[in-house]
Write an enzyme that holds these catalytic residues in place. Structure first.
Site, PDB file in Angstrom:
ATOM      1  N   ASP A  38       0.860  -1.185   0.000  1.00 31.40           N
ATOM      2  CA  ASP A  38       0.000   0.000   0.000  1.00 31.40           C
ATOM      3  C   ASP A  38       0.898   1.238   0.000  1.00 31.40           C
ATOM      4  O   ASP A  38       1.901   1.296   0.708  1.00 31.40           O
ATOM      5  CB  ASP A  38      -0.909  -0.008   1.237  1.00 31.40           C
ATOM      6  CG  ASP A  38      -2.054   0.983   1.114  1.00 31.40           C
ATOM      7  OD1 ASP A  38      -3.210   0.540   1.019  1.00 31.40           O
ATOM      8  OD2 ASP A  38      -1.795   2.201   1.101  1.00 31.40           O
ATOM      9  N   ILE A  39       0.505   2.243  -0.774  1.00 33.75           N
ATOM     10  CA  ILE A  39       1.315   3.466  -0.902  1.00 33.75           C
ATOM     11  C   ILE A  39       1.310   4.280   0.397  1.00 33.75           C
ATOM     12  O   ILE A  39       2.209   5.076   0.641  1.00 33.75           O
ATOM     13  CB  ILE A  39       0.797   4.312  -2.094  1.00 33.75           C
ATOM     14  CG1 ILE A  39       1.868   5.251  -2.632  1.00 33.75           C
ATOM     15  CG2 ILE A  39      -0.477   5.076  -1.739  1.00 33.75           C
ATOM     16  CD1 ILE A  39       1.519   5.884  -3.980  1.00 33.75           C
ATOM     17  N   ASN A  93     -12.759  -3.217   2.186  1.00 34.96           N
ATOM     18  CA  ASN A  93     -13.674  -2.088   2.352  1.00 34.96           C
ATOM     19  C   ASN A  93     -14.624  -2.045   1.161  1.00 34.96           C
ATOM     20  O   ASN A  93     -14.200  -2.242   0.016  1.00 34.96           O
ATOM     21  CB  ASN A  93     -12.875  -0.785   2.437  1.00 34.96           C
ATOM     22  CG  ASN A  93     -12.009  -0.720   3.674  1.00 34.96           C
ATOM     23  OD1 ASN A  93     -12.394  -1.183   4.742  1.00 34.96           O
ATOM     24  ND2 ASN A  93     -10.812  -0.161   3.535  1.00 34.96           N
ATOM     25  N   GLN A 100     -14.451   2.598   0.722  1.00 33.80           N
ATOM     26  CA  GLN A 100     -13.675   2.069  -0.400  1.00 33.80           C
ATOM     27  C   GLN A 100     -13.336   3.249  -1.300  1.00 33.80           C
ATOM     28  O   GLN A 100     -14.232   3.892  -1.855  1.00 33.80           O
ATOM     29  CB  GLN A 100     -14.476   1.029  -1.190  1.00 33.80           C
ATOM     30  CG  GLN A 100     -13.650   0.469  -2.351  1.00 33.80           C
ATOM     31  CD  GLN A 100     -14.385  -0.574  -3.175  1.00 33.80           C
ATOM     32  OE1 GLN A 100     -15.535  -0.904  -2.902  1.00 33.80           O
ATOM     33  NE2 GLN A 100     -13.716  -1.097  -4.193  1.00 33.80           N
ATOM     34  N   HIS A 106      -9.992  -5.039  -3.797  1.00 32.97           N
ATOM     35  CA  HIS A 106      -8.688  -5.297  -3.182  1.00 32.97           C
ATOM     36  C   HIS A 106      -8.868  -5.738  -1.739  1.00 32.97           C
ATOM     37  O   HIS A 106      -9.751  -5.264  -1.030  1.00 32.97           O
ATOM     38  CB  HIS A 106      -7.781  -4.070  -3.247  1.00 32.97           C
ATOM     39  CG  HIS A 106      -8.403  -2.817  -2.723  1.00 32.97           C
ATOM     40  ND1 HIS A 106      -9.313  -2.082  -3.443  1.00 32.97           N
ATOM     41  CD2 HIS A 106      -8.269  -2.163  -1.545  1.00 32.97           C
ATOM     42  CE1 HIS A 106      -9.709  -1.039  -2.739  1.00 32.97           C
ATOM     43  NE2 HIS A 106      -9.086  -1.071  -1.561  1.00 32.97           N
ATOM     44  N   LEU A 107      -8.010  -6.617  -1.336  1.00 35.83           N
ATOM     45  CA  LEU A 107      -7.984  -7.112   0.040  1.00 35.83           C
ATOM     46  C   LEU A 107      -6.775  -6.487   0.726  1.00 35.83           C
ATOM     47  O   LEU A 107      -5.673  -6.490   0.173  1.00 35.83           O
ATOM     48  CB  LEU A 107      -7.894  -8.639  -0.007  1.00 35.83           C
ATOM     49  CG  LEU A 107      -7.929  -9.445   1.268  1.00 35.83           C
ATOM     50  CD1 LEU A 107      -8.524 -10.809   0.956  1.00 35.83           C
ATOM     51  CD2 LEU A 107      -6.521  -9.627   1.785  1.00 35.83           C
ATOM     52  N   HIS A 108      -6.997  -5.907   1.896  1.00 32.89           N
ATOM     53  CA  HIS A 108      -5.887  -5.360   2.689  1.00 32.89           C
ATOM     54  C   HIS A 108      -5.347  -6.463   3.595  1.00 32.89           C
ATOM     55  O   HIS A 108      -6.125  -7.147   4.273  1.00 32.89           O
ATOM     56  CB  HIS A 108      -6.360  -4.224   3.598  1.00 32.89           C
ATOM     57  CG  HIS A 108      -6.835  -2.996   2.885  1.00 32.89           C
ATOM     58  ND1 HIS A 108      -6.063  -1.854   2.766  1.00 32.89           N
ATOM     59  CD2 HIS A 108      -8.005  -2.717   2.262  1.00 32.89           C
ATOM     60  CE1 HIS A 108      -6.738  -0.931   2.109  1.00 32.89           C
ATOM     61  NE2 HIS A 108      -7.936  -1.419   1.801  1.00 32.89           N
TER      62      HIS A 108
HETATM   63  P1  5GP Z   1      -9.663   1.438   0.168  1.00 35.25           P
HETATM   64  O1  5GP Z   1      -9.955   2.608   1.025  1.00 35.25           O
HETATM   65  O2  5GP Z   1     -10.253   1.600  -1.223  1.00 35.25           O
HETATM   66  O3  5GP Z   1     -10.035   0.132   0.797  1.00 35.25           O
HETATM   67  O4  5GP Z   1      -8.092   1.367   0.019  1.00 35.25           O
HETATM   68  C1  5GP Z   1      -7.394   1.842  -1.067  1.00 35.25           C
HETATM   69  C2  5GP Z   1      -5.938   1.736  -0.699  1.00 35.25           C
HETATM   70  O5  5GP Z   1      -5.172   1.895  -1.856  1.00 35.25           O
HETATM   71  C3  5GP Z   1      -5.504   2.801   0.301  1.00 35.25           C
HETATM   72  O6  5GP Z   1      -4.986   2.166   1.455  1.00 35.25           O
HETATM   73  C4  5GP Z   1      -4.440   3.590  -0.468  1.00 35.25           C
HETATM   74  O7  5GP Z   1      -3.371   4.000   0.338  1.00 35.25           O
HETATM   75  C5  5GP Z   1      -4.022   2.623  -1.554  1.00 35.25           C
HETATM   76  N1  5GP Z   1      -3.605   3.245  -2.795  1.00 35.25           N
HETATM   77  C6  5GP Z   1      -4.259   4.236  -3.465  1.00 35.25           C
HETATM   78  N2  5GP Z   1      -3.601   4.545  -4.587  1.00 35.25           N
HETATM   79  C7  5GP Z   1      -2.500   3.747  -4.630  1.00 35.25           C
HETATM   80  C8  5GP Z   1      -1.414   3.620  -5.553  1.00 35.25           C
HETATM   81  O8  5GP Z   1      -1.331   4.295  -6.567  1.00 35.25           O
HETATM   82  N3  5GP Z   1      -0.472   2.680  -5.261  1.00 35.25           N
HETATM   83  C9  5GP Z   1      -0.542   1.906  -4.152  1.00 35.25           C
HETATM   84  N4  5GP Z   1       0.441   1.031  -3.959  1.00 35.25           N
HETATM   85  N5  5GP Z   1      -1.549   1.997  -3.253  1.00 35.25           N
HETATM   86  C10 5GP Z   1      -2.516   2.911  -3.488  1.00 35.25           C
END
Ligand code: 5GP
Ligand code: ZN
Length: 120
Positions: A38-39, A93, A100, A106-108
């Protein structure tokens, strides 16, 4: 492939990552799945696991075996990252209240510290 199946969603950042158009550390991958960091990590280990084929969210899943395979993959990545013994959290999420923010399933995988409960 059914007519409704999408392989790639234009403008989707995770589709671009899956295709290698945006470089990431490819922690693990197979034909179907990719794990990358995750970034904006929320724990010492914070890995995202995605299907390479575009699926918008949990609500759009048609092949429920995919969800099992993503979890099985997470277990392997947790071993690879050295957090299998100490434990970890996996989560997906979904929707507005689930916060989300990237509309590609995506799975964290989070670990390396004790998680808080209840989640914020
Ligand atoms: P969500 O809130 O949709 O469950 O999580 C999205 C996740 O994607 C966040 O934790 C965010 O930091 C990560 N993310 C968003 N854009 C990028 C990206 O360009 N590269 C990477 N590696 N992670 C990303
Ligand atoms: Zn996508």
């Amino acid at each position: 492939m059914r007519a409704t199946d999408q392989r790639v969603s234009e403008g989707c950042i995770f589709c671009k990552i899956a295709a290698g158009k945006i470089p990431v550390e490819r922690i693990a991958e197979n034909e179907e799945l990719l794990a990358f960091p995750d970034i904006d990590p929320q724990a010492p280990v914070h890995v995202l696991i995605i299907p390479k084929k575009h699926v918008t969210s949990l609500k759009e899943v048609s092949d429920w075996g995919l969800i099992g395979r993503m979890h099985q993959f997470a277990v392997k990545v947790a071993e690879q990252k050295g957090i299998a013994q100490s434990g970890y959290r996996v989560l997906i999420n979904t929707g507005l209240n689930g916060v989300q923010t990237v509309l590609h399933l995506h799975l964290h995988l989070l670990g390396g510290r004790v998680m808080r409960w209840p989640p914020g």
